[in-house]
Scaffold this active site. Structure first.
Site, mmCIF file in Angstrom:
data_model
loop_
_atom_site.group_PDB
_atom_site.id
_atom_site.type_symbol
_atom_site.label_atom_id
_atom_site.label_comp_id
_atom_site.label_asym_id
_atom_site.label_seq_id
_atom_site.Cartn_x
_atom_site.Cartn_y
_atom_site.Cartn_z
ATOM 1 C CG ASP A 251 3.324 -52.885 -54.591
ATOM 2 O OD1 ASP A 251 2.419 -52.197 -55.079
ATOM 3 O OD2 ASP A 251 3.172 -53.573 -53.562
ATOM 4 N NE ARG A 252 9.209 -50.391 -59.543
ATOM 5 C CZ ARG A 252 9.154 -49.705 -60.685
ATOM 6 N NH1 ARG A 252 10.085 -49.887 -61.601
ATOM 7 N NH2 ARG A 252 8.179 -48.848 -60.908
#
Length: 374
Positions: A251-252
Site C-alpha cells: 500500500d505504501r
C-alpha cells in the site's frame, strides 16, 4: 447483479461507474452504481472496493462521473479547478495509508491547475480531468502485466529453476484489487501461464478474509493450482519446504524500501527470513513514496473493532465476549532488511551488494521517472 466474466472490480464507461461489492464475494456477485465522489468515498471506506491501485482508480473515476454531469456549471476555469481539487482532497481521506490514492490525486490536481491557466471554458477543465482519469484506468492494466512478467522472469532466475515453483501470497492483489490482472497475484498468473508454477498458497488474511474470499476465488476462477491456509499456518508451511518464495503487494513503500501492507505481512516476512524463504514485494511505482525516509512515517489506518468482534469481517454475528477491547490495525510495516526485492512495472529493484540496502531513488532516476514523482 453483475457478470463476473473477467473478474472486473471496476466497470467504467464514460459517465457511468459500477463497482463490484467485494464484501459479498465469493457467494454473491453484485455491482453498485457510483454517481459522485460521495458514493466513491463511501465505497472505498466501506471496503466495497479495496486494494491500493483499485481504490485510486475508483476514486478518480467516481469524480470523473460526477464532473461529466456538470453541464450547468457556470463558474470560471479556476473555480472548476478548485472544485476538482477539493473533491480529490475529500476522496483521499477515505483511506489514508495507500499512497496510490494520494499520488493520483496530486497528479490530477496538478493537471487541472495547469489546464485552468490556459483554458477559457470551465468544461475544458472537467474534460481534461476525465481524460486523465480514464488514462489511469488503462495504464494500470498494462503496468500490472509488466509487473507479472518482470516478477516471473526474476523469480525464475533467482531461484535457478525453470519449473515447479510454489509460492505463498497474502491478502488480495489480483484483478479485484486493481483495474485488472494484479500485482503480486499478477506475478503468480505470469508464473502459471509460463508453465512454471507448481502451486500457489494463499492465506485467509483475517480479519476481513481477503485471502479466503477473494484471492482463493480468483485462483479457482483462473484454474491456478492453489491451496488456502490459515494465517497461523504460514510458518509451518515454510518449515515444510513446500514453498520457495512469498510474494505480497504494497500500500505504501518508503524511500528505504520499508513496506506497508495488509496486517500480517510483517509476520510472514519474519518467518520467511528465519526459514530462508525469499520474500518479494510486487507493486507499481505509484506505491513508492520518496517523501518518507522510512516506514516510521507511514500512517497506519485502524479499522472498526467489529471486524474482530463479529464473524465475516464484522458483517456477521458476534463471536467475541462483550466488553473486550480491540486493536485492529489494517496494515503493518515490513522493514526493508526482510525484503529480497521489489518488483515494479519498470523492472525489479534489488539491493546493492555493498551494504544490502535498496536505493530506490537511483532506480527511479535510471528509469527516468524521478521528475514525475516530485
Amino acid at each position: 447483479m453483475g457478470e463476473l466474466g473477467a473478474l472486473q472490480s471496476i466497470v467504467y464507461h464514460r459517465g457511468s461507474l459500477r463497482l463490484l461489492d467485494q464484501r459479498k464475494l465469493p457467494l454473491e456477485v453484485d455491482y453498485i452504481d457510483v454517481k459522485c465522489s460521495g458514493d466513491g468515498w463511501n465505497a472505498i471506506r466501506d471496503m466495497v472496493v479495496r486494494g491500493a491501485p483499485a481504490i485510486a482508480i475508483a476514486a478518480a473515476l467516481a469524480l470523473a462521473v460526477e464532473v461529466s454531469g456538470l453541464e450547468d456549471f457556470t463558474g470560471t476555469p479556476a473555480e472548476a479547478a478548485v472544485f476538482v481539487s477539493e473533491k480529490l482532497e475529500y476522496l483521499v481521506s477515505s483511506r489514508p495509508t495507500a499512497v496510490n490514492l494520494s499520488d493520483a490525486a496530486t497528479k490530477l490536481r496538478s493537471l487541472v491547475s495547469r489546464t485552468a491557466e490556459t483554458e477559457k471554458d470551465a468544461k475544458a477543465i472537467f474534460q481534461a480531468y476525465i481524460d486523465a482519469a480514464e488514462t489511469m484506468l488503462v495504464d494500470d492494466v498494462s503496468d500490472n502485466k509488466a509487473i507479472g512478467s518482470h516478477g516471473a522472469e526474476f523469480l525464475k532466475q533467482k531461484l535457478e529453476v525453470s519449473k515447479d515453483i510454489s509460492v505463498l501470497t497474502h491478502c488480495n492483489t489480483g484483478s479485484l484489487a486493481t483495474a485488472g490482472y494484479g500485482t503480486a497475484l499478477g506475478v503468480i498468473r505470469a508464473l502459471h501461464s509460463g508453465g512454471i508454477l507448481e502451486k500457489a498458497f494463499c492465506t485467509e488474511t483475517r480479519p476481513f478474509n481477503q485471502g479466503s474470499r477473494l484471492t482463493a476465488f480468483e485462483l479457482v476462477h483462473d484454474k491456478v493450482p492453489a491451496t488456502l491456509i490459515a494465517d497461523s499456518a504460514a510458518a509451518a508451511l515454510m518449515k515444510s519446504g513446500c514453498i520457495q518464495a512469498v510474494i505480497v503487494g504494497a500500500d505504501r513503500i518508503a524511500a528505504n524500501g520499508d513496506t506497508a501492507n495488509k496486517i500480517g505481512t510483517y509476520n510472514l516476512a519474519i518467518s520467511a527470513k528465519h526459514h530462508g524463504v525469499q520474500f518479494y514485494v510486487a507493486a507499481p511505482i505509484t506505491s513508492i513514496d520518496l517523501s518518507l525516509p522510512s516506514g516510521e512515517q507511514i500512517v497506519i489506518e485502524e479499522r472498526s473493532p467489529n471486524e474482530l468482534l463479529n464473524s465475516e469481517g464484522g458483517l456477521g454475528k458476534q463471536v467475541a465476549a462483550s466488553g473486550i477491547s480491540v486493536w485492529n490495525p489494517a496494515f503493518d510495516v515490513t522493514p526493508a532488511n526482510l525484503i529480497t526485492a521489489i518488483i515494479t512495472e519498470k523492472g525489479v529493484i534489488t539491493k546493492s551488494d555493498a551494504d544490502e540496502t535498496f536505493n530506490i531513488k537511483d532506480f527511479i532516476q535510471s528509469a527516468k521517472l524521478y521528475s514525475t514523482m516530485q
